[in-house]
Design an enzyme around this catalytic site. Structure first.
Site, PDB file in Angstrom:
ATOM      1  N   ASN A 176     -49.354  59.185  13.800  1.00 22.02           N
ATOM      2  CA  ASN A 176     -49.107  60.164  14.868  1.00 22.02           C
ATOM      3  C   ASN A 176     -49.779  61.456  14.430  1.00 22.02           C
ATOM      4  OD1 ASN A 176     -48.195  61.976  16.762  1.00 22.02           O
ATOM      5  ND2 ASN A 176     -46.041  61.386  16.608  1.00 22.02           N
ATOM      6  N   GLU A 222     -29.909  63.299  21.223  1.00 22.42           N
ATOM      7  CA  GLU A 222     -29.139  62.388  20.375  1.00 22.42           C
ATOM      8  C   GLU A 222     -28.091  63.111  19.539  1.00 22.42           C
ATOM      9  OE1 GLU A 222     -31.884  60.068  18.001  1.00 22.42           O
ATOM     10  OE2 GLU A 222     -33.220  59.827  19.714  1.00 22.42           O
ATOM     11  N   HIS A 228     -44.255  61.473  26.898  1.00 23.86           N
ATOM     12  CA  HIS A 228     -43.111  60.787  26.279  1.00 23.86           C
ATOM     13  C   HIS A 228     -42.967  59.354  26.799  1.00 23.86           C
ATOM     14  CE1 HIS A 228     -41.278  65.034  25.640  1.00 23.86           C
ATOM     15  NE2 HIS A 228     -41.794  64.609  24.496  1.00 23.86           N
ATOM     16  N   ILE A 273     -32.577  66.572  20.234  1.00 23.41           N
ATOM     17  CA  ILE A 273     -31.470  67.318  20.825  1.00 23.41           C
ATOM     18  C   ILE A 273     -30.552  66.386  21.603  1.00 23.41           C
ATOM     19  CG2 ILE A 273     -30.847  69.124  22.475  1.00 23.41           C
ATOM     20  CD1 ILE A 273     -33.471  70.545  21.767  1.00 23.41           C
ATOM     21  N   ARG A 294     -30.247  73.429  16.483  1.00 21.49           N
ATOM     22  CA  ARG A 294     -29.177  73.492  15.486  1.00 21.49           C
ATOM     23  C   ARG A 294     -28.925  74.933  15.051  1.00 21.49           C
ATOM     24  NH1 ARG A 294     -32.258  69.156  11.867  1.00 21.49           N
ATOM     25  NH2 ARG A 294     -33.881  70.583  12.620  1.00 21.49           N
ATOM     26  N   ASN A 354     -37.852  69.410  20.715  1.00 19.68           N
ATOM     27  CA  ASN A 354     -38.676  70.619  20.782  1.00 19.68           C
ATOM     28  C   ASN A 354     -39.620  70.526  21.978  1.00 19.68           C
ATOM     29  OD1 ASN A 354     -39.461  73.179  19.601  1.00 19.68           O
ATOM     30  ND2 ASN A 354     -41.400  72.188  19.126  1.00 19.68           N
ATOM     31  N   ARG A 383     -41.952  76.197  24.583  1.00 21.87           N
ATOM     32  CA  ARG A 383     -42.670  76.162  25.863  1.00 21.87           C
ATOM     33  C   ARG A 383     -41.756  76.624  26.989  1.00 21.87           C
ATOM     34  NH1 ARG A 383     -44.393  69.997  25.072  1.00 21.87           N
ATOM     35  NH2 ARG A 383     -45.274  70.194  22.984  1.00 21.87           N
ATOM     36  N   GLU A 416     -40.252  55.489  18.906  1.00 27.67           N
ATOM     37  CA  GLU A 416     -41.635  55.364  19.351  1.00 27.67           C
ATOM     38  C   GLU A 416     -42.486  54.591  18.347  1.00 27.67           C
ATOM     39  OE1 GLU A 416     -42.671  59.358  21.680  1.00 27.67           O
ATOM     40  OE2 GLU A 416     -41.353  59.721  19.975  1.00 27.67           O
ATOM     41  N   ARG A 459     -50.645  56.849  17.983  1.00 27.08           N
ATOM     42  CA  ARG A 459     -50.139  57.532  19.174  1.00 27.08           C
ATOM     43  C   ARG A 459     -51.267  58.405  19.709  1.00 27.08           C
ATOM     44  NH1 ARG A 459     -47.006  63.112  19.595  1.00 27.08           N
ATOM     45  NH2 ARG A 459     -46.453  63.070  21.792  1.00 27.08           N
ATOM     46  N   ASP A 504     -35.113  76.073  17.186  1.00 25.53           N
ATOM     47  CA  ASP A 504     -34.322  74.950  16.693  1.00 25.53           C
ATOM     48  C   ASP A 504     -32.922  74.997  17.290  1.00 25.53           C
ATOM     49  OD1 ASP A 504     -32.521  73.381  14.868  1.00 25.53           O
ATOM     50  OD2 ASP A 504     -34.416  72.988  13.863  1.00 25.53           O
TER      51      ASP A 504
END
Length: 396
Positions: free
Chosen positions: A9, A330, A177, A328, A281, A207, A237, A382, A88, A279
């Site tokens: 990736n 999950e 995605h 996020i 978290r 993100n 974004r 993925e 990817r 982030d």
């Protein structure tokens, strides 16, 4: 059994990699190279529960893959089992509706899409080219983020701008995605067979964030557009905004179009509103400590996600399942709770305690038992999809 697949990736300033075996189910090696293009570039190898960090002299994609090749040369018992490399690739344009073995024709088509994803496809191409030089005997496969969304109808993917922009430049919604959405759709069908004949909305929240409406196993609409900037508010974004904001900012602050786009791509979203972090978290910790700006950023993210889910529901025949995935989706109890609360109008209700007690990295149903709409948390994978596509195409 020789079925080891090297999954790559390749990003503009980082490169993630893994070696998977047993039909993609076992991770043999994984790692990431970061800060590419700088003097502090390095690569991490995680193998047998031990982590090793190596500095990169040049910090280029070629340098990263040369370092991976060098590591593999020191582990011949792994190298001899490698049968292929899966990449990817972010943008496949209209050329690719499924994964392909990479040959000259495929490379030309991937390069032709570079103008549609200038931050991503050139980096993907660098990874493919470097692998072709270093692993000349191994077949390579490209797996496209956009491929799953090639089932969209014209009324969904066309923009209401003069048609010649589509005819001459293929400007349209592509969505991203897709590899994650394909994995989630297939995984959901394994725990609920009826879902393949029902309406599903998947929220891939990280993100980079997007949502996708899936009817009968096919993408029928999605939030990202020509580029990954469109749609939801994300880490850095902005997502969808009034396009006249670009003109206003350019005139008010004397900025170029590229400057303005850089603001929307790298300085907006959760980071721009919180002025603290992109982030989730970090923002949740700050919110708990009383930071109102962190709470505002998270609540804006949840509100916009819920609005997009509600809008995409109009593309479905029935709305039967809502799935949260991505870093996020999950892991954030708060985001799932707020998004679902905003969707109560649709009859979506979650069991709050189940949502809180959710075990990590497991498929779990969090909706109330009596609900007619099922809410799930399903970890995405993925890398597994890339490995499986690579094995399938090599064997075919």
């Amino acid at each position: 059994m020789n079925d080891f697949i090297l999954v790559i990736n390749s990003g503009s300033s980082s490169l993630k990699f893994a070696i998977l075996s047993q039909q993609g189910k076992q991770v043999i090696l994984e790692g990431i190279a970061e800060r590419l293009g700088s003097e502090s570039a390095s690569i991490d190898f995680e193998y047998n529960q031990t982590k090793e960090t190596v500095s990169l002299n040049l910090g280029s994609h070629q340098d990263v893959l040369t370092s991976i090749k060098s590591w593999l040369d020191q582990h011949p018992h792994i190298t001899e089992k490698l049968i292929g490399i899966g990449h990817r690739v972010v943008h496949g344009g209209e050329s690719f509706s499924q994964s392909v073995l990479i040959d000259d024709k495929a490379m030309n088509a991937i390069e032709a899409c570079a103008n549609l994803a200038p931050l991503h496809n050139p980096a993907n191409i660098k990874g493919i080219t470097a692998c072709a030089n270093l692993f000349a005997n191994l077949p390579q496969v490209a797996v496209f983020d956009t491929a799953f969304h090639q089932s969209l109808k014209q009324e969904q993917y066309l923009y209401p701008i003069p048609m010649h922009f589509y005819r001459d430049h293929t400007l349209r919604k592509y969505g991203f995605h897709g590899t994650s959405y394909r994995y989630i759709s297939q995984t959901l069908s394994q725990v609920d067979e009826q879902s393949l004949h029902q309406g599903v909305i998947v929220a891939h929240l990280g993100n980079g964030a997007s949502v996708c409406a899936i009817q009968d196993g096919k993408s029928v609409d999605t939030s990202m557009g020509l580029t990954p900037l469109d749609g939801l508010m994300m880490g850095t974004r902005s997502g969808s905004i009034d396009p006249m904001i670009l003109s206003f900012v350019a005139k008010a602050e004397g900025k170029s179009l590229d400057d303005c786009l850089n603001i929307l791509n790298k300085e907006s979203g959760l980071l721009g509103i919180s002025e603290l972090s992109n982030d989730c978290r970090t923002l949740e910790e700050a919110m708990k400590a009383g930071d109102e700006r962190a709470k505002l950023a998270l609540d804006m993210f949840c509100t916009r996600t819920a609005k997009s889910i509600a809008a995409l529901a109009t593309s479905l025949t029935t709305f039967d399942h809502l799935v949260f995935t991505g870093g996020i989706g999950e892991n954030s109890v708060y985001v799932r709770q707020q998004v679902c609360q905003a969707l109560n109008l649709f009859g979506i209700e979650i069991d709050k305690q189940t949502n809180i007690d959710l075990p990590r990295k497991q498929i779990h149903k969090i909706s109330k038992a009596q609900n007619n709409k099922t809410v799930w948390v399903i970890p995405t994978n993925e890398e597994l999809m890339i490995a499986l596509d690579t094995i399938h195409l090599i064997q075919a």
